[in-house]
Enzyme design. Sequence first.
Site, mmCIF file in Angstrom:
data_model
loop_
_atom_site.group_PDB
_atom_site.id
_atom_site.type_symbol
_atom_site.label_atom_id
_atom_site.label_comp_id
_atom_site.label_asym_id
_atom_site.label_seq_id
_atom_site.Cartn_x
_atom_site.Cartn_y
_atom_site.Cartn_z
ATOM 1 N N ASP A 54 54.838 16.280 54.894
ATOM 2 C CA ASP A 54 56.218 15.058 55.243
ATOM 3 C C ASP A 54 56.857 14.738 54.068
ATOM 4 O O ASP A 54 56.958 14.630 52.782
ATOM 5 C CB ASP A 54 54.659 13.826 55.211
ATOM 6 C CG ASP A 54 56.126 12.523 55.019
ATOM 7 O OD1 ASP A 54 56.090 11.890 56.177
ATOM 8 O OD2 ASP A 54 56.431 11.813 54.225
ATOM 9 N N GLU A 96 57.713 15.874 59.620
ATOM 10 C CA GLU A 96 56.204 15.733 59.594
ATOM 11 C C GLU A 96 56.360 17.706 59.924
ATOM 12 O O GLU A 96 56.557 17.599 61.653
ATOM 13 C CB GLU A 96 55.716 15.275 59.947
ATOM 14 C CG GLU A 96 55.529 13.687 59.557
ATOM 15 C CD GLU A 96 54.807 12.703 59.696
ATOM 16 O OE1 GLU A 96 53.754 12.022 58.953
ATOM 17 O OE2 GLU A 96 54.287 12.610 60.967
#
Length: 412
Positions: free
Chosen positions: A12, A109
Amino acid sequence: MKTDERIVMLGDCQSFYASVEKADHPQYEHRPLVVAGDPERRSGIVLAACPKAKQYGITTAETLGTALAKCRDLVVMRPRMERYIQVSMQITDIMKQFTDLVEPYSIDEQHLDVTGSLSLFGDPISLARKIQEEIRSWTGVYSRFGISYNKAVSKMACDNFAKKNADGIFVLPKEMLPEKLWPLPIRSMFMVGSRMERHFQRMGIRTIGQLAATPLSRLRQRWGVNGEVLWRIANGIDPSPVSPGSHQGEKSVGHEMTLPRDYYTLQEIAVPLLELTELVCRRCRDKGYMGGVVSVGCRGADFDHPTGFFRQIKLGDPTNITNQVYQTVMGLFRRHWDGEPIRKVGVTLSGLVRDDEYQLLLFDERPKYQALEKATDEIKRKYGESAILRAVSLTAPGQARDRAGKIGGHYR
């Protein structure tokens, strides 16, 4: 972690849009910075806030006016979606240097299956640090990694632990679920939002562990297959592979639009519905598809007490002709709209078939209209989205001209 388990990471990027802007504008390195939907209007929404801005209590989704009231020294940047997409693809390419099993989950992500890479790059934590360093070195963006034995648990490891760790890395093996994951409030679980949280609380389920211990039959009875999916996530069960090509095949083509103000009349709402229909049909034509199912949805202006609907209808024959689809869209909308002000609308074509493999009809006019629309598509492709517009797009409710210079609703 056990050597016989898969090793899956969820990478992330911290405050992705804001991080890209800081990397591109080093003069703002030590300044609080946000990316906002419309910096010219204080009513614009904060799309991303850097860590320094968050120290002032600034959060995403609040209005820019509220954010500026919290921090007078705030740097406000207009979003550049084309640039963010470019950096996201660059980060995916960096990850592919360490494993060929990289599956983008969102613009900031990615899932990585590194099971077969550890013999080359060391243990999971060392490998995560290497990837962190490469991403930081090439893009200036700081990334965090949740590490576990499947995609669902690695996602929760990242969201609940890695993002709070100083080094941005957290390993959550299966045997630590009762100690680390299950005591967390149910809202901390992947796929549980505020509405589902309220449902669970009414059932007396307040933690992930309580959901994991709930009889599966009770959840199936209430939510069917979705109840089983939630029970499996709570128990750390997710056999789905990390599939690089999982998002390449399309089952539908759709688009939705948040309107700049409340739309009150059918005459006003019809304009963005036509623009969305044209956009969706054009995307279908570009991809060589026709749709057999038309869906239309809307959301009311009161986001605290949301109203709206999402309805669909099967067509007699598949099509990608704008006017044909638009007639169905308006029929659905008239039938289900409750007359309340609208702030968000969406149109989708599904039941896709190839446009060169369909049943010809007697007196079929689709080829004629397809040729006409492909000609306008080519003009737009060559000279830009605003090179040719419908007349209604030049009226006050129209949004097509303004959105022509944007990606994903934001300026390039």
